[in-house]
Motif scaffolding. Structure first.
Motif, PDB file in Angstrom:
ATOM      1  N   ARG A 190       0.806  -1.218   0.000  1.00 37.41           N
ATOM      2  CA  ARG A 190       0.000   0.000   0.000  1.00 37.41           C
ATOM      3  C   ARG A 190       0.840   1.269   0.000  1.00 37.41           C
ATOM      4  NH1 ARG A 190      -4.640  -0.756   4.504  1.00 37.41           N
ATOM      5  NH2 ARG A 190      -2.802  -0.602   5.833  1.00 37.41           N
ATOM      6  N   SER A 191       2.125   1.133   0.215  1.00 38.25           N
ATOM      7  CA  SER A 191       2.997   2.306   0.266  1.00 38.25           C
ATOM      8  C   SER A 191       3.273   2.842  -1.140  1.00 38.25           C
ATOM      9  CB  SER A 191       4.321   1.941   0.953  1.00 38.25           C
ATOM     10  OG  SER A 191       5.266   2.974   0.804  1.00 38.25           O
ATOM     11  N   GLY A 192       3.270   4.162  -1.255  1.00 38.24           N
ATOM     12  CA  GLY A 192       3.601   4.785  -2.531  1.00 38.24           C
ATOM     13  C   GLY A 192       5.014   4.474  -2.987  1.00 38.24           C
ATOM     14  N   MET A 193       5.923   4.326  -2.021  1.00 40.21           N
ATOM     15  CA  MET A 193       7.305   3.998  -2.363  1.00 40.21           C
ATOM     16  C   MET A 193       7.397   2.630  -3.020  1.00 40.21           C
ATOM     17  SD  MET A 193      10.465   4.896  -2.431  1.00 40.21           S
ATOM     18  CE  MET A 193      10.530   6.317  -1.331  1.00 40.21           C
ATOM     19  N   VAL A 194       6.626   1.672  -2.545  1.00 40.33           N
ATOM     20  CA  VAL A 194       6.639   0.337  -3.139  1.00 40.33           C
ATOM     21  C   VAL A 194       6.130   0.390  -4.570  1.00 40.33           C
ATOM     22  CG1 VAL A 194       5.636  -1.976  -3.003  1.00 40.33           C
ATOM     23  CG2 VAL A 194       6.450  -0.857  -0.931  1.00 40.33           C
ATOM     24  N   TRP A 195       5.074   1.142  -4.795  1.00 38.87           N
ATOM     25  CA  TRP A 195       4.544   1.256  -6.160  1.00 38.87           C
ATOM     26  C   TRP A 195       5.533   1.992  -7.073  1.00 38.87           C
ATOM     27  CZ3 TRP A 195       0.898  -1.587  -8.082  1.00 38.87           C
ATOM     28  CH2 TRP A 195      -0.066  -2.148  -7.227  1.00 38.87           C
ATOM     29  N   LEU A 196       6.259   2.944  -6.513  1.00 45.00           N
ATOM     30  CA  LEU A 196       7.287   3.624  -7.307  1.00 45.00           C
ATOM     31  C   LEU A 196       8.375   2.636  -7.721  1.00 45.00           C
ATOM     32  CD1 LEU A 196       8.326   6.318  -8.423  1.00 45.00           C
ATOM     33  CD2 LEU A 196       9.489   6.682  -6.230  1.00 45.00           C
TER      34      LEU A 196
ATOM     35  N   VAL B 130       8.212  13.886  -8.669  1.00 42.77           N
ATOM     36  CA  VAL B 130       8.426  15.192  -9.292  1.00 42.77           C
ATOM     37  C   VAL B 130       9.849  15.298  -9.826  1.00 42.77           C
ATOM     38  CG1 VAL B 130       8.529  17.680  -8.860  1.00 42.77           C
ATOM     39  CG2 VAL B 130       6.670  16.312  -7.879  1.00 42.77           C
ATOM     40  N   LEU B 131      10.822  14.791  -9.048  1.00 44.84           N
ATOM     41  CA  LEU B 131      12.218  14.846  -9.460  1.00 44.84           C
ATOM     42  C   LEU B 131      12.463  14.028 -10.729  1.00 44.84           C
ATOM     43  CD1 LEU B 131      15.120  15.741  -8.864  1.00 44.84           C
ATOM     44  CD2 LEU B 131      15.366  13.700  -7.433  1.00 44.84           C
ATOM     45  N   CYS B 132      11.860  12.834 -10.781  1.00 44.46           N
ATOM     46  CA  CYS B 132      12.044  11.971 -11.953  1.00 44.46           C
ATOM     47  C   CYS B 132      11.480  12.641 -13.208  1.00 44.46           C
ATOM     48  CB  CYS B 132      11.363  10.630 -11.731  1.00 44.46           C
ATOM     49  SG  CYS B 132      12.175   9.582 -10.489  1.00 44.46           S
ATOM     50  N   VAL B 133      10.287  13.215 -13.062  1.00 40.14           N
ATOM     51  CA  VAL B 133       9.682  13.890 -14.216  1.00 40.14           C
ATOM     52  C   VAL B 133      10.531  15.087 -14.634  1.00 40.14           C
ATOM     53  CG1 VAL B 133       7.667  15.189 -15.009  1.00 40.14           C
ATOM     54  CG2 VAL B 133       7.363  13.105 -13.655  1.00 40.14           C
ATOM     55  N   ALA B 134      11.019  15.839 -13.658  1.00 43.68           N
ATOM     56  CA  ALA B 134      11.831  17.025 -13.977  1.00 43.68           C
ATOM     57  C   ALA B 134      13.137  16.636 -14.655  1.00 43.68           C
ATOM     58  CB  ALA B 134      12.111  17.810 -12.699  1.00 43.68           C
ATOM     59  N   VAL B 135      13.792  15.578 -14.140  1.00 48.39           N
ATOM     60  CA  VAL B 135      15.050  15.127 -14.745  1.00 48.39           C
ATOM     61  C   VAL B 135      14.816  14.640 -16.170  1.00 48.39           C
ATOM     62  CG1 VAL B 135      16.854  13.366 -14.645  1.00 48.39           C
ATOM     63  CG2 VAL B 135      16.207  14.612 -12.579  1.00 48.39           C
TER      64      VAL B 135
ATOM     65  N   GLY C  41      14.637  11.074 -31.106  1.00 53.09           N
ATOM     66  CA  GLY C  41      13.618  11.012 -30.055  1.00 53.09           C
ATOM     67  C   GLY C  41      13.662   9.753 -29.226  1.00 53.09           C
ATOM     68  N   VAL C  42      13.913   8.598 -29.897  1.00 55.33           N
ATOM     69  CA  VAL C  42      13.947   7.323 -29.164  1.00 55.33           C
ATOM     70  C   VAL C  42      15.110   7.295 -28.189  1.00 55.33           C
ATOM     71  CG1 VAL C  42      14.180   4.821 -29.412  1.00 55.33           C
ATOM     72  CG2 VAL C  42      12.832   6.122 -31.081  1.00 55.33           C
ATOM     73  N   GLU C  43      16.262   7.746 -28.608  1.00 53.36           N
ATOM     74  CA  GLU C  43      17.419   7.770 -27.716  1.00 53.36           C
ATOM     75  C   GLU C  43      17.181   8.684 -26.524  1.00 53.36           C
ATOM     76  OE1 GLU C  43      20.813   8.885 -29.933  1.00 53.36           O
ATOM     77  OE2 GLU C  43      20.827   7.092 -31.223  1.00 53.36           O
ATOM     78  N   LEU C  44      16.554   9.809 -26.777  1.00 55.14           N
ATOM     79  CA  LEU C  44      16.261  10.730 -25.677  1.00 55.14           C
ATOM     80  C   LEU C  44      15.306  10.102 -24.669  1.00 55.14           C
ATOM     81  CD1 LEU C  44      15.859  14.162 -27.508  1.00 55.14           C
ATOM     82  CD2 LEU C  44      17.682  13.457 -25.964  1.00 55.14           C
ATOM     83  N   LEU C  45      14.287   9.415 -25.199  1.00 57.46           N
ATOM     84  CA  LEU C  45      13.318   8.772 -24.299  1.00 57.46           C
ATOM     85  C   LEU C  45      13.989   7.730 -23.418  1.00 57.46           C
ATOM     86  CD1 LEU C  45      10.423   8.285 -23.363  1.00 57.46           C
ATOM     87  CD2 LEU C  45      10.168   6.660 -25.263  1.00 57.46           C
ATOM     88  N   LEU C  46      14.829   6.899 -24.020  1.00 56.35           N
ATOM     89  CA  LEU C  46      15.522   5.865 -23.247  1.00 56.35           C
ATOM     90  C   LEU C  46      16.445   6.475 -22.196  1.00 56.35           C
ATOM     91  CD1 LEU C  46      16.442   3.320 -26.082  1.00 56.35           C
ATOM     92  CD2 LEU C  46      14.588   3.174 -24.415  1.00 56.35           C
ATOM     93  N   ALA C  47      17.174   7.539 -22.569  1.00 56.23           N
ATOM     94  CA  ALA C  47      18.083   8.183 -21.617  1.00 56.23           C
ATOM     95  C   ALA C  47      17.314   8.823 -20.463  1.00 56.23           C
ATOM     96  CB  ALA C  47      18.928   9.225 -22.342  1.00 56.23           C
ATOM     97  N   ALA C  48      16.194   9.491 -20.788  1.00 58.90           N
ATOM     98  CA  ALA C  48      15.411  10.156 -19.740  1.00 58.90           C
ATOM     99  C   ALA C  48      14.819   9.152 -18.767  1.00 58.90           C
ATOM    100  CB  ALA C  48      14.304  10.991 -20.385  1.00 58.90           C
ATOM    101  N   VAL C  49      14.276   8.051 -19.312  1.00 61.43           N
ATOM    102  CA  VAL C  49      13.684   7.032 -18.440  1.00 61.43           C
ATOM    103  C   VAL C  49      14.755   6.367 -17.585  1.00 61.43           C
ATOM    104  CG1 VAL C  49      12.495   4.813 -18.429  1.00 61.43           C
ATOM    105  CG2 VAL C  49      11.721   6.629 -19.967  1.00 61.43           C
ATOM    106  N   ALA C  50      15.912   6.107 -18.165  1.00 67.01           N
ATOM    107  CA  ALA C  50      17.001   5.472 -17.412  1.00 67.01           C
ATOM    108  C   ALA C  50      17.442   6.348 -16.247  1.00 67.01           C
ATOM    109  CB  ALA C  50      18.172   5.179 -18.343  1.00 67.01           C
ATOM    110  N   LEU C  51      17.549   7.656 -16.483  1.00 68.87           N
ATOM    111  CA  LEU C  51      17.923   8.568 -15.398  1.00 68.87           C
ATOM    112  C   LEU C  51      16.842   8.617 -14.319  1.00 68.87           C
ATOM    113  CD1 LEU C  51      19.509  11.567 -17.337  1.00 68.87           C
ATOM    114  CD2 LEU C  51      20.659   9.983 -15.776  1.00 68.87           C
TER     115      LEU C  51
ATOM    116  N   VAL D 295      14.758   6.200 -13.498  1.00 66.69           N
ATOM    117  CA  VAL D 295      14.831   4.957 -12.726  1.00 66.69           C
ATOM    118  C   VAL D 295      16.008   5.000 -11.766  1.00 66.69           C
ATOM    119  CG1 VAL D 295      15.221   2.466 -12.892  1.00 66.69           C
ATOM    120  CG2 VAL D 295      13.642   3.597 -14.474  1.00 66.69           C
ATOM    121  N   ALA D 296      17.119   5.548 -12.225  1.00 66.61           N
ATOM    122  CA  ALA D 296      18.309   5.614 -11.381  1.00 66.61           C
ATOM    123  C   ALA D 296      18.100   6.503 -10.166  1.00 66.61           C
ATOM    124  CB  ALA D 296      19.489   6.128 -12.202  1.00 66.61           C
ATOM    125  N   ALA D 297      17.167   7.449 -10.259  1.00 70.12           N
ATOM    126  CA  ALA D 297      16.918   8.364  -9.134  1.00 70.12           C
ATOM    127  C   ALA D 297      16.098   7.727  -8.021  1.00 70.12           C
ATOM    128  CB  ALA D 297      16.214   9.625  -9.641  1.00 70.12           C
ATOM    129  N   VAL D 298      15.519   6.556  -8.290  1.00 70.99           N
ATOM    130  CA  VAL D 298      14.681   5.889  -7.280  1.00 70.99           C
ATOM    131  C   VAL D 298      15.575   5.161  -6.275  1.00 70.99           C
ATOM    132  CG1 VAL D 298      12.905   4.153  -6.895  1.00 70.99           C
ATOM    133  CG2 VAL D 298      12.803   5.612  -8.925  1.00 70.99           C
TER     134      VAL D 298
END
Length: 348
Positions: free
Chosen positions: A54-60, A243-248, A263-273, A275-278
């Motif tokens: 039930r924790s938001g952190m777990v779902w993140l 918020v930090l993940c979306v901003a990064v 665009g595809v490379e940018l998407l992969l790089a943004a998502v990877a960063l 995930v790394a912030a979690v």
């Protein structure tokens, strides 16, 4: 009937008119129901397991695991999934075992009551006591229902569980109004309290959830469980990370587009960063710390049904109580005399 029980009944001189016939008792039991408190039903293991998610952190973390898997980062996905599963298992085992232990303790008690039926003293299960029954009480008995005294001899009861008063309360036959404060009703005995000394016969006035103890049980069952300070802070951290993940991600995508990257490379790089912030290890660290606290309390013979309660207890800085001392041992004794010069006078 044993000699002791016969003596107890004789001490309060029960009269033939007191009590009910067996037929009347059966009819009233059908009308009023069993003399039991409504308790929460045993919860399934699945419910305890579901509470760990039930924790938001777990779902993140679960979201980060899914994204890592989609990006082909199998090792990261497995690592995050393993952390989530271990975190859930630790919390599940702690809470489920504590709940089973509480249920086992309840099963150890098989309360009974001595009543007058057809003018004869008889021991029956406490659940079969009905309004109008005459309870025969003596030292050591637990009162099976709320009742009004018909006869009493040097009767003292312990009502700490109900009123918080640690010293025995003197009870006498009388006719106090129903508006009298609970702690001052000297003519009544209450369900769940015990007889410290003396004997008595009392007419049952309320059973089950209609008793004073039943009202408290209703308040406990309907009380809301607020989030602990730690849960509130973790939820705040989760929102901040989102918020930090979306901003990064937006920042990386914006910089990449400005440099003319695909665009595809940018998407992969943004998502990877993102995930790394979690912080994958945060829920596990918190759960293990709470589990250690639970184990320490178990050594002190304390059962903790919700691990978060350990943190809430540790966050308490001020405890407000009264003179009764029921938060300790319920015993008032002299530990120190001030000024020291008075010690000799006190001892004399």
């Amino acid at each position: 009937m044993s000699a002791a029980n016969t003596g107890a009944a004789a001490a309060v001189a029960p009269e033939p008119r007191w009590g009910l016939t067996q037929r009347e008792a059966e009819a009233r039991r059908v009308r009023h129901g069993p003399n039991t408190l409504t308790r929460e039903q045993p919860r399934s293991a699945w419910l305890f397991l579901g509470r760990q998610f039930r924790s938001g952190m777990v779902w993140l973390l679960l979201g980060a695991c899914g994204v890592a898997a989609l990006l082909g980062e199998g090792a990261d996905a497995v690592a995050i999934a393993t952390i989530v599963v271990l975190n859930a298992l630790v919390g599940f085992l702690q809470e489920y075992r504590a709940d089973r232990a509480v249920l086992a303790l309840r099963a150890l008690t098989a309360p009974s009551a001595r009543v007058l039926r057809d003018g004869v003293s008889a021991v029956i299960p406490a659940s079969q006591v009905v309004p109008g029954d005459a309870l025969v009480l003596e030292a050591g008995d637990v009162v099976a229902a709320d009742a009004r005294l018909l006869s009493a001899h040097a009767l003292l009861t312990l009502e700490a569980a109900l009123t918080g008063e640690s010293t025995p309360v003197d009870k006498q036959v009388g006719a106090l109004p129903d508006t009298t404060p609970l702690a001052e009703r000297k003519d009544r005995v209450f369900m769940g309290t015990s007889v410290a000394a003396g004997t008595a016969v009392a007419e049952v006035t309320a059973t089950g959830m209609d008793t004073e103890l039943g009202r408290i049980a209703h308040l406990v069952r309907t009380a809301q469980e607020p989030q602990t300070p730690l849960q509130q802070r973790l939820e705040g951290v989760t929102r901040m990370l989102l918020v930090l993940c979306v901003a990064v991600g937006a920042l990386v995508a914006g910089l990449g587009l400005a440099r003319g990257q695909a665009g595809v490379e940018l998407l992969l790089a943004a998502v990877a960063l993102a995930v790394a912030a979690v912080p994958e290890g945060l829920p596990t660290v918190v759960t293990l710390a709470l589990a250690v606290g639970v184990q320490r309390m178990v050594k002190g013979h304390v059962l903790v049904r919700r691990m978060q309660a350990v943190e809430a207890l540790g966050a308490a800085t001020v405890i407000c109580t009264d003179k009764t001392g029921t938060l300790t041992q319920g015993i008032m004794e002299v530990r120190e005399v001030w000024p020291p010069e008075s010690t000799q006078r006190v001892l004399e």
